[in-house]
Write a protein that holds these residues in place. Structure first.
Motif, PDB file in Angstrom:
ATOM      1  N   SER A  63      -2.019  -6.974   1.598  1.00 51.69           N
ATOM      2  CA  SER A  63      -3.107  -7.488   2.435  1.00 51.69           C
ATOM      3  C   SER A  63      -3.329  -8.796   2.583  1.00 51.69           C
ATOM      4  CB  SER A  63      -4.017  -6.262   3.284  1.00 51.69           C
ATOM      5  OG  SER A  63      -4.960  -6.066   1.835  1.00 51.69           O
ATOM      6  N   THR A  64      -3.007  -8.667   0.461  1.00 53.06           N
ATOM      7  CA  THR A  64      -4.445  -9.915   0.216  1.00 53.06           C
ATOM      8  C   THR A  64      -3.256 -11.025   0.733  1.00 53.06           C
ATOM      9  OG1 THR A  64      -2.954 -10.024  -1.808  1.00 53.06           O
ATOM     10  CG2 THR A  64      -4.669  -8.697  -1.345  1.00 53.06           C
ATOM     11  N   GLY A  65      -2.184 -11.379   0.840  1.00 54.62           N
ATOM     12  CA  GLY A  65      -1.136 -12.013   1.425  1.00 54.62           C
ATOM     13  C   GLY A  65      -1.138 -13.071   0.114  1.00 54.62           C
ATOM     14  N   THR A  66      -0.793 -12.628  -1.186  1.00 54.67           N
ATOM     15  CA  THR A  66      -0.294 -12.925  -2.395  1.00 54.67           C
ATOM     16  C   THR A  66       1.264 -13.110  -2.227  1.00 54.67           C
ATOM     17  OG1 THR A  66      -2.711 -12.455  -3.264  1.00 54.67           O
ATOM     18  CG2 THR A  66      -0.250 -13.086  -4.627  1.00 54.67           C
ATOM     19  N   GLN A  67       1.905 -13.801  -2.451  1.00 46.59           N
ATOM     20  CA  GLN A  67       2.905 -14.349  -3.183  1.00 46.59           C
ATOM     21  C   GLN A  67       3.443 -13.454  -4.447  1.00 46.59           C
ATOM     22  OE1 GLN A  67       5.154 -16.628  -5.518  1.00 46.59           O
ATOM     23  NE2 GLN A  67       6.510 -15.620  -4.618  1.00 46.59           N
ATOM     24  N   PHE A  68       5.002 -13.002  -3.926  1.00 46.46           N
ATOM     25  CA  PHE A  68       4.861 -12.081  -5.419  1.00 46.46           C
ATOM     26  C   PHE A  68       6.698 -11.649  -5.274  1.00 46.46           C
ATOM     27  CE2 PHE A  68       4.500  -9.355  -1.966  1.00 46.46           C
ATOM     28  CZ  PHE A  68       5.471  -7.402  -2.194  1.00 46.46           C
ATOM     29  N   ASP A  69       7.182 -10.994  -6.540  1.00 46.43           N
ATOM     30  CA  ASP A  69       8.784 -11.857  -6.299  1.00 46.43           C
ATOM     31  C   ASP A  69       9.094  -9.827  -7.360  1.00 46.43           C
ATOM     32  OD1 ASP A  69       9.298 -14.547  -6.298  1.00 46.43           O
ATOM     33  OD2 ASP A  69       7.778 -14.302  -7.407  1.00 46.43           O
ATOM     34  N   ALA A  70       8.326  -9.421  -7.338  1.00 44.32           N
ATOM     35  CA  ALA A  70       8.513  -7.679  -8.077  1.00 44.32           C
ATOM     36  C   ALA A  70       7.956  -6.877  -8.141  1.00 44.32           C
ATOM     37  CB  ALA A  70       9.858  -8.029  -9.263  1.00 44.32           C
ATOM     38  N   VAL A  71       7.841  -5.744  -8.054  1.00 43.24           N
ATOM     39  CA  VAL A  71       7.014  -4.889  -7.983  1.00 43.24           C
ATOM     40  C   VAL A  71       7.553  -4.202  -9.622  1.00 43.24           C
ATOM     41  CG1 VAL A  71       5.602  -2.415  -7.941  1.00 43.24           C
ATOM     42  CG2 VAL A  71       6.498  -4.520  -5.795  1.00 43.24           C
ATOM     43  N   ILE A  72       7.061  -3.596 -10.181  1.00 47.71           N
ATOM     44  CA  ILE A  72       7.544  -2.672 -11.917  1.00 47.71           C
ATOM     45  C   ILE A  72       7.105  -1.176 -11.603  1.00 47.71           C
ATOM     46  CG2 ILE A  72       8.144  -2.942 -13.163  1.00 47.71           C
ATOM     47  CD1 ILE A  72       8.344  -5.624 -14.232  1.00 47.71           C
ATOM     48  N   ALA A  73       7.308  -0.627 -11.084  1.00 47.76           N
ATOM     49  CA  ALA A  73       6.844   0.576 -11.259  1.00 47.76           C
ATOM     50  C   ALA A  73       7.283   1.339 -12.650  1.00 47.76           C
ATOM     51  CB  ALA A  73       7.259   1.339 -10.165  1.00 47.76           C
ATOM     52  N   ASN A  74       6.454   2.379 -13.042  1.00 45.88           N
ATOM     53  CA  ASN A  74       6.769   3.055 -14.450  1.00 45.88           C
ATOM     54  C   ASN A  74       6.961   4.601 -13.253  1.00 45.88           C
ATOM     55  OD1 ASN A  74       3.663   2.996 -15.449  1.00 45.88           O
ATOM     56  ND2 ASN A  74       4.921   1.623 -15.832  1.00 45.88           N
ATOM     57  N   ASN A  75       7.370   5.095 -12.644  1.00 47.25           N
ATOM     58  CA  ASN A  75       8.097   5.739 -12.101  1.00 47.25           C
ATOM     59  C   ASN A  75       9.168   5.422 -10.751  1.00 47.25           C
ATOM     60  OD1 ASN A  75       6.483   6.614 -10.361  1.00 47.25           O
ATOM     61  ND2 ASN A  75       6.736   9.303 -10.968  1.00 47.25           N
ATOM     62  N   ASP A  76      10.191   6.670 -10.389  1.00 45.76           N
ATOM     63  CA  ASP A  76      11.262   6.233  -9.197  1.00 45.76           C
ATOM     64  C   ASP A  76       9.402   6.542  -7.542  1.00 45.76           C
ATOM     65  OD1 ASP A  76      13.328   5.304 -10.285  1.00 45.76           O
ATOM     66  OD2 ASP A  76      14.106   7.123 -10.145  1.00 45.76           O
ATOM     67  N   GLU A  77       9.193   7.278  -8.180  1.00 42.70           N
ATOM     68  CA  GLU A  77       8.447   7.726  -7.198  1.00 42.70           C
ATOM     69  C   GLU A  77       7.239   6.884  -6.605  1.00 42.70           C
ATOM     70  OE1 GLU A  77       8.108  11.022  -4.654  1.00 42.70           O
ATOM     71  OE2 GLU A  77      10.150  10.576  -5.057  1.00 42.70           O
ATOM     72  N   MET A  78       6.932   6.056  -7.025  1.00 39.21           N
ATOM     73  CA  MET A  78       5.840   5.243  -7.548  1.00 39.21           C
ATOM     74  C   MET A  78       6.662   4.152  -6.472  1.00 39.21           C
ATOM     75  SD  MET A  78       3.033   5.055  -9.936  1.00 39.21           S
ATOM     76  CE  MET A  78       4.310   5.003 -11.471  1.00 39.21           C
ATOM     77  N   ALA A  79       7.582   3.216  -7.082  1.00 37.14           N
ATOM     78  CA  ALA A  79       9.037   2.579  -6.701  1.00 37.14           C
ATOM     79  C   ALA A  79       9.118   2.930  -5.185  1.00 37.14           C
ATOM     80  CB  ALA A  79       9.950   2.279  -7.546  1.00 37.14           C
ATOM     81  N   ILE A  80       9.331   3.979  -4.769  1.00 38.73           N
ATOM     82  CA  ILE A  80       9.855   4.295  -3.913  1.00 38.73           C
ATOM     83  C   ILE A  80       8.288   3.946  -2.727  1.00 38.73           C
ATOM     84  CG2 ILE A  80      10.561   6.269  -1.862  1.00 38.73           C
ATOM     85  CD1 ILE A  80      12.169   7.424  -4.338  1.00 38.73           C
ATOM     86  N   GLY A  81       6.924   4.591  -2.961  1.00 34.98           N
ATOM     87  CA  GLY A  81       6.015   3.970  -2.139  1.00 34.98           C
ATOM     88  C   GLY A  81       5.943   2.460  -2.201  1.00 34.98           C
ATOM     89  N   ALA A  82       5.681   2.254  -3.022  1.00 39.59           N
ATOM     90  CA  ALA A  82       6.190   0.209  -2.894  1.00 39.59           C
ATOM     91  C   ALA A  82       7.202   0.477  -1.776  1.00 39.59           C
ATOM     92  CB  ALA A  82       6.206  -0.112  -3.869  1.00 39.59           C
ATOM     93  N   ILE A  83       8.520   0.649  -1.838  1.00 42.20           N
ATOM     94  CA  ILE A  83       9.546   0.383  -0.725  1.00 42.20           C
ATOM     95  C   ILE A  83       8.578   0.119   0.643  1.00 42.20           C
ATOM     96  CG2 ILE A  83      11.779   0.771  -0.031  1.00 42.20           C
ATOM     97  CD1 ILE A  83      12.256   1.097  -3.322  1.00 42.20           C
ATOM     98  N   GLN A  84       8.387   1.618   0.794  1.00 38.44           N
ATOM     99  CA  GLN A  84       7.700   2.265   1.991  1.00 38.44           C
ATOM    100  C   GLN A  84       7.242   1.201   3.209  1.00 38.44           C
ATOM    101  OE1 GLN A  84       7.505   5.956   1.331  1.00 38.44           O
ATOM    102  NE2 GLN A  84       9.545   7.411   1.808  1.00 38.44           N
ATOM    103  N   ALA A  85       6.407   0.384   1.659  1.00 36.63           N
ATOM    104  CA  ALA A  85       5.504   0.283   1.932  1.00 36.63           C
ATOM    105  C   ALA A  85       5.692  -1.771   2.896  1.00 36.63           C
ATOM    106  CB  ALA A  85       3.624   0.354   0.921  1.00 36.63           C
ATOM    107  N   MET A  86       6.180  -2.066   1.692  1.00 37.05           N
ATOM    108  CA  MET A  86       6.802  -3.307   2.104  1.00 37.05           C
ATOM    109  C   MET A  86       7.537  -3.156   3.410  1.00 37.05           C
ATOM    110  SD  MET A  86       7.430  -5.271  -1.307  1.00 37.05           S
ATOM    111  CE  MET A  86       8.586  -3.713  -2.471  1.00 37.05           C
ATOM    112  N   LYS A  87       8.189  -1.970   3.538  1.00 33.37           N
ATOM    113  CA  LYS A  87       9.571  -2.157   4.419  1.00 33.37           C
ATOM    114  C   LYS A  87       8.621  -2.094   5.900  1.00 33.37           C
ATOM    115  CE  LYS A  87      13.481   0.407   3.715  1.00 33.37           C
ATOM    116  NZ  LYS A  87      14.572   1.367   3.465  1.00 33.37           N
ATOM    117  N   SER A  88       7.323  -1.076   5.695  1.00 35.33           N
ATOM    118  CA  SER A  88       6.237  -0.983   6.999  1.00 35.33           C
ATOM    119  C   SER A  88       5.658  -2.503   7.262  1.00 35.33           C
ATOM    120  CB  SER A  88       5.272  -0.135   6.532  1.00 35.33           C
ATOM    121  OG  SER A  88       5.832   0.850   6.549  1.00 35.33           O
ATOM    122  N   GLY A  89       5.419  -3.049   5.970  1.00 34.48           N
ATOM    123  CA  GLY A  89       4.616  -4.562   6.620  1.00 34.48           C
ATOM    124  C   GLY A  89       5.730  -5.511   6.437  1.00 34.48           C
ATOM    125  N   GLY A  90       6.889  -5.410   6.793  1.00 35.39           N
ATOM    126  CA  GLY A  90       7.604  -6.422   7.077  1.00 35.39           C
ATOM    127  C   GLY A  90       7.904  -7.253   6.023  1.00 35.39           C
TER     128      GLY A  90
END
Length: 310
Positions: free
Chosen positions: A205-232
């Motif tokens: 929602s901040t509109g900040t440009q980013f290149d990667a998401v590094i998560a401490n585990n797969d569950e959080m990585a999947i959560g981030a992926i789901q948010a990115m898919k929903s956000g286009g």
């Protein structure tokens, strides 16, 4: 003759019950996908050992509840205790309680805060977290060509594994090869998929440009992926890394959403914890730290791990 038969019967009884161990197990949270696999490893190994039974309790991510469970195990006279710690803060008290009661304690997966001072009646079975976040971040760095803006999703802030994995990320990014990478923000999602989805949604929602998401585990990585898919978000332009190589994580990798994870052998950790607990209960010596190596997993190697952690 009657005395002989009685003596023989007693001898047979003692021989058959000499190695009947009741092991108390307290798990940080039973709803964790990864810890469920560790529990499977514990229970599967216990089934292979005659006379070994497990009494499993869920700490529901509550340190006080876990301490109470350990005290109850001690009061009931278990032969050994296996602990998947809620956090490192509670482990010195657990070690002291078990040691005072002369009951062996084995920590598994989550390293105890007092790992360097464990008594001879205690051990830790797990993987060296220094390798996990390091492997993950080096691969993300390679994929980014050594530069890019990164969001970091952390586990609980009082969890030893989470702290080390996050430190690994920062140390890799401080090296010459990866110094072109920078952390935009880092937040704790407590190993949880939904929490990670909410945090990633806020970041988007901040509109900040980013290149990667590094998560401490797969569950959080999947959560981030789901948010990115929903956000286009175009996931082909974002590198996502996780740790554990869970089945869900590997499915995300197969779908092209997760670029890197690190295999943590949950089944082997659970099995090793039972082996150590049984050995200690029989007054046998075991190593203070029993290491199960981490392994880097990429789309090129993922097939090897598909059926391992089940």
């Amino acid at each position: 003759m009657r005395r002989f038969m009685l003596a023989a019967a007693c001898s047979t009884f003692l021989a058959s019950t000499a190695y009947a161990e009741n092991i108390g197990v307290t798990i940080a949270r039973a709803d964790s996908a990864f810890l469920t696999i560790v529990r499977n490893g514990l229970e599967d190994r216990a089934k292979t050992k005659e006379g070994v039974t497990l009494q499993v309790e869920d700490a529901q991510n509550d340190t006080s509840r876990q301490l109470d469970q350990v005290q109850n195990f001690i009061s009931s006279g278990v032969d050994a205790i296996i602990v998947i710690a809620v956090d490192g803060d509670g482990t010195p008290a657990i070690t002291k309680m078990a040691s005072n009661a002369n009951i062996p304690v084995v920590y598994v997966t989550h390293p105890p805060a007092d790992a360097k001072t464990l008594p001879e009646t205690a051990a830790f079975v797990g993987s060296d977290e220094k390798d996990s976040g390091t492997m993950e971040t080096k691969e993300v760095c390679r994929l980014l060509g050594g530069k890019g803006n990164v969001y970091v999703l952390m586990g609980p802030l009082n969890n030893e594994s989470s702290l080390i994995r996050t430190k690994d990320i920062e140390e890799v990014m401080a090296t010459d090869e990866c110094k072109g990478m920078s952390i935009i923000d880092k937040q704790s999602a407590n190993w949880d998929r939904l929490e990670a989805t909410n945090i990633m949604t806020n970041w988007l929602s901040t509109g900040t440009q980013f290149d990667a998401v590094i998560a401490n585990n797969d569950e959080m990585a999947i959560g981030a992926i789901q948010a990115m898919k929903s956000g286009g978000t175009d996931l082909s332009k974002v590198v996502v890394g996780g740790i554990d190589a869970t089945q869900d994580g590997l499915a995300a990798m197969a779908a092209g959403d997760l670029e890197v994870t690190v295999f943590q052998n949950a089944i082997a950790q659970g099995a090793g914890a039972v082996d150590a607990a049984v050995a200690l209960s029989r007054k046998e010596k075991v190593e203070r730290n029993i290491w199960i190596p981490f392994e880097l997993v990429t789309p090129d190697t993922m097939k090897k791990y598909t059926d391992v952690n089940r």
